[in-house]
Write an enzyme that holds these catalytic residues in place. Sequence first.
Site, PDB file in Angstrom:
ATOM      1  N   PRO A 126       0.834  -1.209   0.000  1.00  0.00           N
ATOM      2  CG  PRO A 126      -0.121  -1.119   2.130  1.00  0.00           C
ATOM      3  CD  PRO A 126       0.625  -2.023   1.214  1.00  0.00           C
ATOM      4  N   GLY A 147       3.835   3.387   5.065  1.00  0.00           N
ATOM      5  CA  GLY A 147       4.934   3.072   5.979  1.00  0.00           C
ATOM      6  C   GLY A 147       5.607   1.748   5.689  1.00  0.00           C
ATOM      7  CG  LEU A 148       3.622  -1.519   4.898  1.00  0.00           C
ATOM      8  CD1 LEU A 148       2.662  -2.590   4.363  1.00  0.00           C
ATOM      9  CD2 LEU A 148       4.259  -1.975   6.203  1.00  0.00           C
ATOM     10  CG  ASP A 206      12.456   3.390   4.032  1.00  0.00           C
ATOM     11  OD1 ASP A 206      12.987   3.469   5.159  1.00  0.00           O
ATOM     12  OD2 ASP A 206      11.280   3.699   3.829  1.00  0.00           O
TER      13      ASP A 206
HETATM   14  N1  LIG Z   1       2.509   0.913  -7.198  1.00  0.00           N
HETATM   15  C1  LIG Z   1       3.102   2.103  -7.417  1.00  0.00           C
HETATM   16  N2  LIG Z   1       3.111   2.648  -8.657  1.00  0.00           N
HETATM   17  C2  LIG Z   1       3.689   3.847  -8.887  1.00  0.00           C
HETATM   18  N3  LIG Z   1       4.284   4.607  -7.928  1.00  0.00           N
HETATM   19  C3  LIG Z   1       4.288   4.106  -6.676  1.00  0.00           C
HETATM   20  C4  LIG Z   1       3.704   2.844  -6.345  1.00  0.00           C
HETATM   21  N4  LIG Z   1       3.865   2.640  -4.998  1.00  0.00           N
HETATM   22  C5  LIG Z   1       4.510   3.723  -4.525  1.00  0.00           C
HETATM   23  N5  LIG Z   1       4.757   4.596  -5.511  1.00  0.00           N
HETATM   24  C6  LIG Z   1       5.419   5.903  -5.380  1.00  0.00           C
HETATM   25  O1  LIG Z   1       5.836   6.076  -4.013  1.00  0.00           O
HETATM   26  C7  LIG Z   1       5.102   7.151  -3.410  1.00  0.00           C
HETATM   27  C8  LIG Z   1       4.776   6.816  -1.942  1.00  0.00           C
HETATM   28  O2  LIG Z   1       6.027   6.923  -1.262  1.00  0.00           O
HETATM   29  P1  LIG Z   1       6.098   7.396   0.266  1.00  0.00           P
HETATM   30  O3  LIG Z   1       7.546   7.387   0.641  1.00  0.00           O
HETATM   31  O4  LIG Z   1       5.330   8.644   0.473  1.00  0.00           O
HETATM   32  O5  LIG Z   1       5.349   6.246   1.073  1.00  0.00           O
HETATM   33  P2  LIG Z   1       5.869   4.760   1.374  1.00  0.00           P
HETATM   34  O6  LIG Z   1       7.234   4.562   0.786  1.00  0.00           O
HETATM   35  O7  LIG Z   1       4.811   3.832   0.931  1.00  0.00           O
HETATM   36  O8  LIG Z   1       5.945   4.758   2.961  1.00  0.00           O
HETATM   37  P3  LIG Z   1       7.242   5.007   3.875  1.00  0.00           P
HETATM   38  O9  LIG Z   1       8.188   5.880   3.078  1.00  0.00           O
HETATM   39  O10 LIG Z   1       6.718   5.707   5.085  1.00  0.00           O
HETATM   40  O11 LIG Z   1       7.821   3.661   4.160  1.00  0.00           O
HETATM   41  C9  LIG Z   1       3.836   7.304  -4.267  1.00  0.00           C
HETATM   42  O12 LIG Z   1       3.332   8.643  -4.181  1.00  0.00           O
HETATM   43  C10 LIG Z   1       4.385   7.006  -5.668  1.00  0.00           C
HETATM   44  O13 LIG Z   1       5.084   8.139  -6.201  1.00  0.00           O
HETATM   45  C1  LIG Z   2      10.686   8.359   8.001  1.00  0.00           C
HETATM   46  C2  LIG Z   2      11.844   7.581   7.424  1.00  0.00           C
HETATM   47  O1  LIG Z   2      12.838   7.399   8.438  1.00  0.00           O
HETATM   48  C3  LIG Z   2      11.395   6.190   7.012  1.00  0.00           C
HETATM   49  C4  LIG Z   2      10.255   6.153   6.039  1.00  0.00           C
HETATM   50  O2  LIG Z   2       9.880   4.802   5.795  1.00  0.00           O
HETATM   51  C5  LIG Z   2      12.417   8.366   6.247  1.00  0.00           C
HETATM   52  C6  LIG Z   2      13.774   7.819   5.785  1.00  0.00           C
HETATM   53  O3  LIG Z   2      14.462   7.155   6.585  1.00  0.00           O
HETATM   54  O4  LIG Z   2      14.128   8.094   4.616  1.00  0.00           O
HETATM   55 MG   LIG Z   3       8.852   5.864   1.158  1.00  0.00          MG
END
Ligand SMILES: Nc1ncnc2c1ncn2[C@@H]1O[C@H](COP(=O)(O)OP(=O)(O)OP(=O)(O)O)[C@@H](O)[C@H]1O
Ligand SMILES: C[C@@](O)(CCO)CC(=O)[O-]
Ligand SMILES: [Mg+2]
Length: 327
Positions: free
Chosen positions: A111, A115-116, A163
């Site tokens: 999703p 946060g994943l 990450d």
């Molecule tokens: N299935 C996908 N297709 C295209 N882009 C994606 C997809 N999944 C993630 N993304 C890109 O990554 C962005 C989300 O990244 P973001 O770092 O905000 O959240 P996350 O990586 O899911 O969570 P976190 O960084 O907290 O672990 C989306 O806005 C998009 O640009």
């Molecule tokens: C919030 C954060 O620590 C983790 C996001 O999944 C940002 C990062 O380390 O780049």
């Molecule tokens: Mg991210």
Amino acid sequence: MTTSSAPGKVYLFGEHAVVYGEPAVPCAVGRRARVTVEERDDDRIRVEAEDLSLDGFTVTYGDDPDDADVNVPGDLVAAATGYVDGAVAQARDAADAPDAGFSVTIESDIPLGAGLGSSAAVAVAGIDAATRELGVELSATELADRAYRVEHEVQEGQASRADTFCSAMGGAVRVEGDDCKRLPDPPDLPFVVGYDGGAGNTGELVAGVRDLREQYEFAADTVASIGDLVREGERALRDDDVARIGELMDFNHGLLSALGVSARSLDAMVWGARGAGAMGAKLTGAGGGGCVVALDESDATLTALEYTTACETAFRAELDTEGVRRE
Ligand SMILES: Nc1ncnc2c1ncn2[C@@H]1O[C@H](COP(=O)(O)OP(=O)(O)OP(=O)(O)O)[C@@H](O)[C@H]1O
Ligand SMILES: C[C@@](O)(CCO)CC(=O)[O-]
Ligand SMILES: [Mg+2]
């Protein structure tokens, strides 16, 4: 046509603090982003993603942002393509092919914004697939470094290596500044994930902690305390002491909440898990909405989360010892 996949992750400890040089321990889990890349005859990029909360989108664009052909509202184009665009730029650089054009298709069961680590997984898999499509094979270490550069740019300088290193390498990793290493696979950690169906924007949430840390010394002390907690967590991992790992996860959630990155839904899921007897529970990733991770060998937490109003879905997650994978 070339396809690669990379895993998402949950944080045992250390998110946000890791951006300021404290240690963190994320663990790759068995949810993946798959990126398929085919070189085009022109220099344009076509991105097709069916798994976005936008109910999928197809965007075709070149160097001129105004000539984009999109089927999503224009203001979402950057959000939807930022990390993919960065991955393409890294692949062009690695292969010394500045004008290479690609058609990119993304399928993901991670999703977004939850946060994943969906962004890291897309960046890692995207760089690997695009460079291999151009005949270049990068090591996992170089993939992690290039994917970090993507996150660093898209998040306007507010990203750690955690990450992307975790997604490239798989397993449990320890990141502190530029020091990144794979840890011995931890004991069987019974992860349960609760997802509120929402999302947080990592760049914005990281900026919020940055501002607090600059404004208040006690906020900087809170970030440093997370670093101390992570070092204690590493000892608990070495001792296979899952109960102590859970206690430290609880504590870590409290410190993240003090830094303003939790949310009503995340707190409700954390307390729902704890009430069901989870050994520990905390938000994972940037926060603001999205997922919590709990430890519980029984199904009690899974059931409790399913009956928690704030929780849209709950699922078990397994440690994924494989990082980027050539499909
Ligand atoms: N299935 C996908 N297709 C295209 N882009 C994606 C997809 N999944 C993630 N993304 C890109 O990554 C962005 C989300 O990244 P973001 O770092 O905000 O959240 P996350 O990586 O899911 O969570 P976190 O960084 O907290 O672990 C989306 O806005 C998009 O640009
Ligand atoms: C919030 C954060 O620590 C983790 C996001 O999944 C940002 C990062 O380390 O780049
Ligand atoms: Mg991210």
